[in-house]
Design a protein around this motif. Structure first.
Motif, PDB file in Angstrom:
ATOM      1  N   THR A 155       3.475   6.832   5.619  1.00 24.64           N
ATOM      2  CA  THR A 155       2.153   6.709   5.002  1.00 24.64           C
ATOM      3  C   THR A 155       1.076   6.576   6.063  1.00 24.64           C
ATOM      4  N   ARG A 156       1.390   5.872   7.148  1.00 24.97           N
ATOM      5  CA  ARG A 156       0.405   5.716   8.235  1.00 24.97           C
ATOM      6  C   ARG A 156       0.100   7.067   8.880  1.00 24.97           C
ATOM      7  N   ARG A 208       0.097   9.899   7.390  1.00 24.25           N
ATOM      8  CA  ARG A 208      -0.784  10.588   6.433  1.00 24.25           C
ATOM      9  C   ARG A 208      -2.226  10.133   6.602  1.00 24.25           C
ATOM     10  N   ILE A 209      -2.422   8.837   6.779  1.00 24.19           N
ATOM     11  CA  ILE A 209      -3.765   8.279   6.948  1.00 24.19           C
ATOM     12  C   ILE A 209      -4.419   8.829   8.210  1.00 24.19           C
ATOM     13  N   TYR A 242       0.835  -1.208   0.000  1.00 20.55           N
ATOM     14  CA  TYR A 242       0.000   0.000   0.000  1.00 20.55           C
ATOM     15  C   TYR A 242       0.870   1.259   0.000  1.00 20.55           C
ATOM     16  N   HIS A 243       1.899   1.264   0.829  1.00 16.84           N
ATOM     17  CA  HIS A 243       2.837   2.387   0.907  1.00 16.84           C
ATOM     18  C   HIS A 243       3.429   2.706  -0.468  1.00 16.84           C
ATOM     19  N   ASN A 244       3.836   1.675  -1.190  1.00 20.19           N
ATOM     20  CA  ASN A 244       4.435   1.872  -2.516  1.00 20.19           C
ATOM     21  C   ASN A 244       3.436   2.433  -3.512  1.00 20.19           C
ATOM     22  N   ILE A 290       1.499  -0.695   8.061  1.00 20.71           N
ATOM     23  CA  ILE A 290       1.833   0.305   7.048  1.00 20.71           C
ATOM     24  C   ILE A 290       3.018   1.122   7.568  1.00 20.71           C
ATOM     25  N   LYS A 345      -4.867   0.214  -5.084  1.00 18.15           N
ATOM     26  CA  LYS A 345      -4.592   0.892  -3.809  1.00 18.15           C
ATOM     27  C   LYS A 345      -5.814   0.846  -2.889  1.00 18.15           C
ATOM     28  N   VAL A 404       0.918   4.347  -2.764  1.00 25.34           N
ATOM     29  CA  VAL A 404       0.693   5.749  -2.402  1.00 25.34           C
ATOM     30  C   VAL A 404       1.808   6.628  -2.978  1.00 25.34           C
ATOM     31  N   LEU A 405       3.041   6.160  -2.856  1.00 24.91           N
ATOM     32  CA  LEU A 405       4.178   6.949  -3.333  1.00 24.91           C
ATOM     33  C   LEU A 405       4.277   6.961  -4.849  1.00 24.91           C
TER      34      LEU A 405
END
Length: 416
Positions: A279-280, A282-283, A241-243, A275, A259, A245-246
């Motif tokens: 990224t976490r 950001r969520i 998921y992180h990848n 995560i 995603k 997002v980026l």
């Protein structure tokens, strides 16, 4: 000790039953070169035999599963199933990708995998094609061939009838009922560690692609698989998921919805903590922003409750980099306003249940210095809620100095 595989008196085809004619020819070539003192050339011939043998093992097991486990590896990995010969079928696959995938599937003993990686290094740095001070010696060849002999050439081929691909084939074409799903859940419970890893990759690929009815079936099966995943394997879905997002362009699913599907699965598994922190954060910041917006909305208690349920779904693994930003909104909603508070606090309670000492001290300081937290605490009802919350945190503290810090915050709020 000279390995049997390069012993001039051994009938290779008869002695090693798991090699084919092509591999026999390579090994005979290696024997001849070895006995003539051309050790580096001999090693290259053994490499060719081993790689050909490995390709046949992957094809005997499941190329589909091999493709799944190497999907995120960098390099060429496009298997051509229309090729008439093994060379044609594997012409667009890097040898090291072949080795990594076969090792992940358990088709290649890790010792044999490392041996092949060493031979590959020697091909690039110590072969006849490269001038080097570290030339391949007789003992080098003997040691590497012994490892390959015992851990590859003497090993039986995998049984094709009992592969993960075969077991889960029905879920690709049929919406499975409860009884059928229970059968597959029991199958998962019987898997070895290696089978669990392979199934995980298989399930992730289906979630990524989003094809039905496979996706609906996998959603029902994934929680059972999750119970048997180790920590390293669980991190895979968070990193995926992180990848995405980026790098949204890395989404190769037909509808570009990977995603969202992966995040939904993370929520179902209560796995937000897997995560990566950036990224976490950001969520959680986005979820906190929703709390802030609804808190500032007139007659918006029902919106608050929805926002609180949203952040509750994420779990309580707020990364330290976003802790105060998130908790100031949680506390603001928890305490309410002049009119009272909504039922949102029931969904926010878990955020206060498992706080450690350091986090309790951060919250204590927020009641002294954070403008957002203090915004409405001059009003009686939010003040009462704040005091009740602070008093409930005392049981989490042990050191007297920390308890005194908490009492100072209680006294400060009481005087507002």
């Amino acid at each position: 000790m000279v390995p049997e595989i390069i012993n001039s008196s051994i009938d290779i085809q008869q002695h090693f039953q798991y090699i084919d004619t092509r591999e026999k020819d390579y090994i005979e070539e290696a024997k001849s070169l070895f006995n003539s003192g051309f050790y580096s050339y001999s090693m290259l011939a053994i490499w060719n035999a081993a790689i050909n043998n490995l390709k046949r093992r992957v094809e005997a097991y499941s190329v589909e599963l091999w493709s799944t486990v190497v999907k995120d590896e960098a390099g060429r990995k496009k298997y051509d199933k229309t090729g008439e010969t093994i060379t044609e079928r594997w012409s667009n696959v890097d040898d090291l990708i072949l080795i990594k995938g076969a090792t992940s599937l358990g088709l290649l003993n890790p010792k044999a995998g490392k041996s092949l990686e060493m031979i590959n290094w020697m091909r690039n740095h110590a072969s006849p094609a490269h001038d080097s001070d570290n030339r391949v010696e007789r003992e080098d060849v003997i040691s590497l061939i012994l490892l390959l002999q015992k851990n590859l050439f003497e090993k039986s081929f995998p049984e094709p009838g009992h592969t993960i691909s075969t077991i889960f084939e029905p879920l690709k074409t049929t919406n499975l009922n409860t009884e059928e799903l229970e059968i597959l859940k029991d199958q998962i419970k019987s898997f070895r560690t290696l089978d669990i890893r392979t199934t995980y990759g298989f399930f992730m690929e289906i979630i990524n692609s989003g094809n039905e009815p496979s996706l609906s079936n996998i959603i029902n099966l994934f929680p059972t698989l999750w119970e048997f995943c180790d920590e390293d394997l669980r991190k895979v879905i968070g990193v995926k998921y992180h990848n995405l997002v980026l790098d949204p362009n890395s989404d190769d699913s037909p509808d570009k919805g990977a995603k969202t599907r992966i995040f939904e699965q993370i929520i179902r598994l209560n796995a937000v903590n897997y995560i990566p922190d950036g990224t976490r954060a950001r969520i959680f910041r986005r979820a906190a922003d929703k709390l802030r917006t609804t808190k500032n909305t007139s007659y918006g208690w029902h919106l608050e409750e929805s926002a609180a349920l949203n952040i509750n779904q994420l779990g309580t693994s707020v990364p330290s980099v976003a802790f105060e930003e998130v908790y100031q909104e949680i506390i603001a909603v928890w305490c309410g306003n002049f009119w009272g508070r909504s039922s949102s606090h029931t969904n926010l309670q878990p955020f206060f249940n498992d706080l450690n000492t350091d986090k309790v001290r951060i919250i204590t300081n927020m009641f002294l210095n954070n403008e957002r937290v203090l915004e409405e605490l001059s009003q009686r009802k939010p003040k009462d809620e704040a005091l009740e919350l602070l008093r409930s945190l005392e049981a989490k503290l042990t050191i007297e100095a920390h308890k005194q810090e908490l009492q100072n915050a209680i006294n400060y709020i009481s005087r507002l």
